[in-house]
Write a protein that holds these residues in place. Structure first.
Motif, PDB file in Angstrom:
ATOM      1  N   UNK A 182      -6.967  -3.665  -6.432  1.00 25.31           N
ATOM      2  CA  UNK A 182      -8.261  -3.769  -5.779  1.00 25.31           C
ATOM      3  C   UNK A 182      -8.177  -3.651  -4.208  1.00 25.31           C
ATOM      4  N   UNK A 183      -9.480  -3.957  -3.659  1.00 27.70           N
ATOM      5  CA  UNK A 183      -9.809  -3.708  -2.264  1.00 27.70           C
ATOM      6  C   UNK A 183      -8.923  -4.970  -1.618  1.00 27.70           C
ATOM      7  N   UNK A 184      -9.017  -6.097  -2.223  1.00 29.87           N
ATOM      8  CA  UNK A 184      -8.071  -7.222  -1.604  1.00 29.87           C
ATOM      9  C   UNK A 184      -6.332  -6.958  -1.418  1.00 29.87           C
ATOM     10  N   UNK A 185      -5.989  -6.457  -2.485  1.00 27.57           N
ATOM     11  CA  UNK A 185      -4.545  -6.242  -2.538  1.00 27.57           C
ATOM     12  C   UNK A 185      -4.348  -4.919  -1.274  1.00 27.57           C
ATOM     13  N   UNK A 186      -5.171  -3.997  -1.267  1.00 24.30           N
ATOM     14  CA  UNK A 186      -4.950  -2.857  -0.324  1.00 24.30           C
ATOM     15  C   UNK A 186      -4.789  -3.533   1.055  1.00 24.30           C
ATOM     16  N   UNK A 187      -6.014  -4.380   1.406  1.00 23.37           N
ATOM     17  CA  UNK A 187      -6.316  -4.947   2.684  1.00 23.37           C
ATOM     18  C   UNK A 187      -4.977  -5.726   3.152  1.00 23.37           C
ATOM     19  N   UNK A 188      -4.376  -6.561   2.111  1.00 28.62           N
ATOM     20  CA  UNK A 188      -3.200  -7.337   2.243  1.00 28.62           C
ATOM     21  C   UNK A 188      -1.997  -6.901   2.506  1.00 28.62           C
ATOM     22  N   UNK A 189      -1.796  -5.814   1.783  1.00 32.26           N
ATOM     23  CA  UNK A 189      -0.545  -5.237   1.658  1.00 32.26           C
ATOM     24  C   UNK A 189      -0.156  -3.812   2.356  1.00 32.26           C
ATOM     25  N   UNK A 208       1.907  11.266   3.573  1.00 33.30           N
ATOM     26  CA  UNK A 208       1.304  11.127   2.155  1.00 33.30           C
ATOM     27  C   UNK A 208      -0.194  10.952   2.425  1.00 33.30           C
ATOM     28  N   UNK A 209      -0.638  10.616   1.283  1.00 31.99           N
ATOM     29  CA  UNK A 209      -2.388  10.442   1.080  1.00 31.99           C
ATOM     30  C   UNK A 209      -2.481   8.951   0.488  1.00 31.99           C
ATOM     31  N   UNK A 210      -3.356   8.560   0.737  1.00 34.20           N
ATOM     32  CA  UNK A 210      -3.762   7.018   0.085  1.00 34.20           C
ATOM     33  C   UNK A 210      -5.297   7.568  -0.458  1.00 34.20           C
ATOM     34  N   UNK A 211      -5.094   7.326  -1.811  1.00 38.18           N
ATOM     35  CA  UNK A 211      -6.372   7.666  -2.772  1.00 38.18           C
ATOM     36  C   UNK A 211      -7.053   6.549  -3.151  1.00 38.18           C
ATOM     37  N   UNK A 212      -8.300   6.749  -3.161  1.00 35.10           N
ATOM     38  CA  UNK A 212      -9.188   5.553  -3.724  1.00 35.10           C
ATOM     39  C   UNK A 212     -10.011   6.138  -4.961  1.00 35.10           C
ATOM     40  N   UNK A 213      -9.773   5.508  -6.012  1.00 30.73           N
ATOM     41  CA  UNK A 213     -10.495   5.785  -7.179  1.00 30.73           C
ATOM     42  C   UNK A 213     -11.867   5.967  -7.207  1.00 30.73           C
ATOM     43  N   UNK A 214     -12.516   6.809  -8.040  1.00 28.78           N
ATOM     44  CA  UNK A 214     -13.851   6.851  -8.372  1.00 28.78           C
ATOM     45  C   UNK A 214     -14.513   5.484  -9.248  1.00 28.78           C
ATOM     46  N   UNK A 215     -13.852   4.778  -9.561  1.00 27.46           N
ATOM     47  CA  UNK A 215     -14.096   3.559 -10.827  1.00 27.46           C
ATOM     48  C   UNK A 215     -15.149   2.645 -10.004  1.00 27.46           C
ATOM     49  N   UNK A 216     -16.138   1.716 -11.027  1.00 29.61           N
ATOM     50  CA  UNK A 216     -16.601   0.918 -10.401  1.00 29.61           C
ATOM     51  C   UNK A 216     -15.984  -0.276  -9.867  1.00 29.61           C
ATOM     52  N   UNK A 217     -14.762  -0.627 -10.305  1.00 31.16           N
ATOM     53  CA  UNK A 217     -13.709  -1.432  -9.415  1.00 31.16           C
ATOM     54  C   UNK A 217     -12.516  -0.625  -9.028  1.00 31.16           C
ATOM     55  N   UNK A 218     -12.948   0.020  -7.989  1.00 31.79           N
ATOM     56  CA  UNK A 218     -11.786   1.052  -7.419  1.00 31.79           C
ATOM     57  C   UNK A 218     -10.338   0.579  -7.180  1.00 31.79           C
ATOM     58  N   UNK A 219      -9.497   1.214  -7.484  1.00 32.98           N
ATOM     59  CA  UNK A 219      -8.131   0.833  -7.110  1.00 32.98           C
ATOM     60  C   UNK A 219      -7.690   2.041  -6.046  1.00 32.98           C
ATOM     61  N   UNK A 220      -6.467   1.525  -5.150  1.00 27.99           N
ATOM     62  CA  UNK A 220      -5.952   2.606  -4.478  1.00 27.99           C
ATOM     63  C   UNK A 220      -4.502   3.175  -4.701  1.00 27.99           C
ATOM     64  N   UNK A 221      -4.085   4.284  -4.647  1.00 34.11           N
ATOM     65  CA  UNK A 221      -2.760   4.775  -4.760  1.00 34.11           C
ATOM     66  C   UNK A 221      -2.258   5.471  -3.914  1.00 34.11           C
TER      67      UNK A 221
END
Length: 76
Positions: free
Chosen positions: A55-62, A22-35
């Protein structure tokens, strides 16, 4: 996915876990999300898994937990 969707995101990182690719995408938003979008073929079907990290915290945690779940996923 990388080729077609990658340019729409700030970052697109290939990811492999178990039989999934797969691919882990990070958005271009000022507060980026990951998908995360991961796929695998099974018999004549395409199995798709999607995970959203707000957010980055959720990504790092999960992310490691999601990758471990993918690696251990048995499709029957």
């Amino acid at each position: 996915m990388l080729f077609h969707l990658g340019p729409q995101y700030r970052k697109a990182e290939p990811l492999e876990s178990g039989a999934f690719r797969g691919v882990l995408f990070t958005s271009k938003d000022s507060k980026p999300y990951a998908y995360l979008v991961a796929v695998r073929m099974w018999k004549r079907k395409l199995i798709v898994l999607e995970a959203f990290f707000p957010d980055d915290e959720a990504l790092a945690k999960r992310l490691d937990t999601v990758k471990a779940a993918l690696a251990g996923l048995a499709i029957q």
